[in-house]
Scaffold this active site. Structure first.
Site, PDB file in Angstrom:
ATOM      1  N   THR A 116       0.836  -1.225   0.105  1.00 21.36           N
ATOM      2  CA  THR A 116       0.138   0.033  -0.025  1.00 21.36           C
ATOM      3  C   THR A 116       0.931   1.272  -0.113  1.00 21.36           C
ATOM      4  OG1 THR A 116      -1.798  -1.301   1.267  1.00 21.36           O
ATOM      5  CG2 THR A 116      -1.901   1.210   1.303  1.00 21.36           C
ATOM      6  N   GLY A 117       0.428   2.234  -0.712  1.00 19.94           N
ATOM      7  CA  GLY A 117       1.302   3.557  -0.483  1.00 19.94           C
ATOM      8  C   GLY A 117       1.443   4.184  -2.115  1.00 19.94           C
ATOM      9  N   SER A 118       1.932   5.323  -2.053  1.00 25.30           N
ATOM     10  CA  SER A 118       2.033   5.984  -3.205  1.00 25.30           C
ATOM     11  C   SER A 118       3.164   5.270  -4.171  1.00 25.30           C
ATOM     12  CB  SER A 118       2.590   7.310  -2.797  1.00 25.30           C
ATOM     13  OG  SER A 118       3.785   7.470  -2.191  1.00 25.30           O
ATOM     14  N   THR A 119       4.245   4.822  -3.624  1.00 23.72           N
ATOM     15  CA  THR A 119       5.236   4.168  -4.196  1.00 23.72           C
ATOM     16  C   THR A 119       4.508   2.773  -4.983  1.00 23.72           C
ATOM     17  OG1 THR A 119       6.941   4.609  -2.798  1.00 23.72           O
ATOM     18  CG2 THR A 119       7.670   3.121  -4.405  1.00 23.72           C
ATOM     19  N   GLU A 162      -0.763  -5.421   5.853  1.00 28.24           N
ATOM     20  CA  GLU A 162       0.550  -5.389   5.086  1.00 28.24           C
ATOM     21  C   GLU A 162       1.247  -6.587   6.088  1.00 28.24           C
ATOM     22  OE1 GLU A 162       1.042  -0.800   3.765  1.00 28.24           O
ATOM     23  OE2 GLU A 162       2.022  -1.307   5.719  1.00 28.24           O
TER      24      GLU A 162
HETATM   25  C1  5RP Z   1       1.370   2.244   4.436  1.00 27.83           C
HETATM   26  C2  5RP Z   1       2.808   1.909   4.172  1.00 27.83           C
HETATM   27  C3  5RP Z   1       3.814   2.454   3.404  1.00 27.83           C
HETATM   28  O1  5RP Z   1       4.431   1.350   2.449  1.00 27.83           O
HETATM   29  C4  5RP Z   1       4.590   3.438   3.661  1.00 27.83           C
HETATM   30  O2  5RP Z   1       3.948   4.452   4.356  1.00 27.83           O
HETATM   31  C5  5RP Z   1       5.273   4.102   2.459  1.00 27.83           C
HETATM   32  O3  5RP Z   1       4.343   4.771   1.640  1.00 27.83           O
HETATM   33  P1  5RP Z   1       4.837   5.629   0.243  1.00 27.83           P
HETATM   34  O4  5RP Z   1       5.239   4.611  -0.603  1.00 27.83           O
HETATM   35  O5  5RP Z   1       3.402   6.523  -0.055  1.00 27.83           O
HETATM   36  O6  5RP Z   1       5.865   6.441   0.836  1.00 27.83           O
HETATM   37  O7  5RP Z   1       3.384   1.199   5.226  1.00 27.83           O
HETATM   38  O8  5RP Z   1       0.859   1.838   5.633  1.00 27.83           O
END
Ligand code: 5RP
Length: 236
Positions: A32-35, A110
């Protein structure tokens, strides 16, 4: 170079990695997340789910919604016998692949999907790479009735807990209806021990330390290109 470009680099390398390391016909574990969102877009552009993978197991409602918007089959983890690889971002990662996660609030899903997978690949921009986990306040998913008691316990342990809130001031709720405390100031020099200790506190659902199930490989987006780190075992 801005952080989004570095995340894109890591995500594109992540797409290459899964296409070369995950057997054809397998189900992919997706974080999950932007990456990860860039990773999904990249895999979609490469028709990876039509050509190579049977579908995905998702770590959160947000990821499920994105995968389904691309008509990618999303399996319940209980329906899947083998998950060769889980790929996800991190809020901090050290050279041993130990991570702080949960900045996006999806830490429980996760951790469950990561646990079920044979390998964990982390994709992150270089700002997340630290010699020791320390800067990012530790997300902890908690049962709401335990909040005040846990706050006192974290404070006694040297932490400074804050209840995560929505922009309107209401407590943030996870996919499972729990609350999240972001705990700053905890000493994390032995992350596995801290993860074990905090996970045993009544009212704690999930600790955002991923040290017992750490990443095996980290693909770091840097201004010079992508750095592949094979994470080394932490000292006992
Ligand atoms: C979500 C997470 C994400 O992996 C973490 O916050 C990194 O996110 P991003 O890719 O947006 O920087 O643990 O619960």
């Amino acid at each position: 170079m801005d952080q989004h470009t570095l995340k894109q680099r890591a995500a594109i390398a992540g797409a290459d990695y899964v296409l070369t390391h995950v057997p054809k016909g397998a189900v992919l574990g997706v974080g999950t997340g932007s990456t990860v969102n860039v990773l999904i877009d990249t895999l979609v552009a490469q028709k990876a789910f039509e050509r190579y993978f049977r579908g995905a197991v998702s770590s959160s409602r947000a990821t499920t919604a994105l995968l389904e918007s691309h008509r990618i089959p999303v399996f319940d983890l209980n329906q899947v016998d083998a998950l060769p690889l889980y790929i996800d971002g991190a809020d901090e990662i050290d050279p041993h692949g130990q991570m702080i996660k949960g900045g996006g609030g999806a830490l429980t899903g996760e951790k469950i999907v990561a646990m079920a997978a044979e390998a964990f690949v982390c994709i992150a921009d270089v700002s997340k790479y630290v010699p020791l986990l320390c800067r990012f306040a530790l997300p902890v998913e908690v049962i709401p009735m335990a909040c005040a008691a846990l706050s006192r316990r974290f404070a006694a342990r040297g932490g400074a807990p804050t209840l995560r809130r929505m922009p309107d001031g209401a407590p943030y709720l996870t996919d499972y209806g729990h609350q999240v405390m972001d705990v700053a100031g905890l000493k994390m020099d032995v992350p596995q021990a801290l993860e074990r200790e905090l996970s045993a506190w009544p009212g704690v659902v999930t600790v955002g330390l991923f040290a017992q199930r750490r990443a095996d490989v980290c693909l770091l987006g840097t201004p010079e290109g992508v750095r592949t780190i094979t994470c080394t075992k932490p000292h006992a």
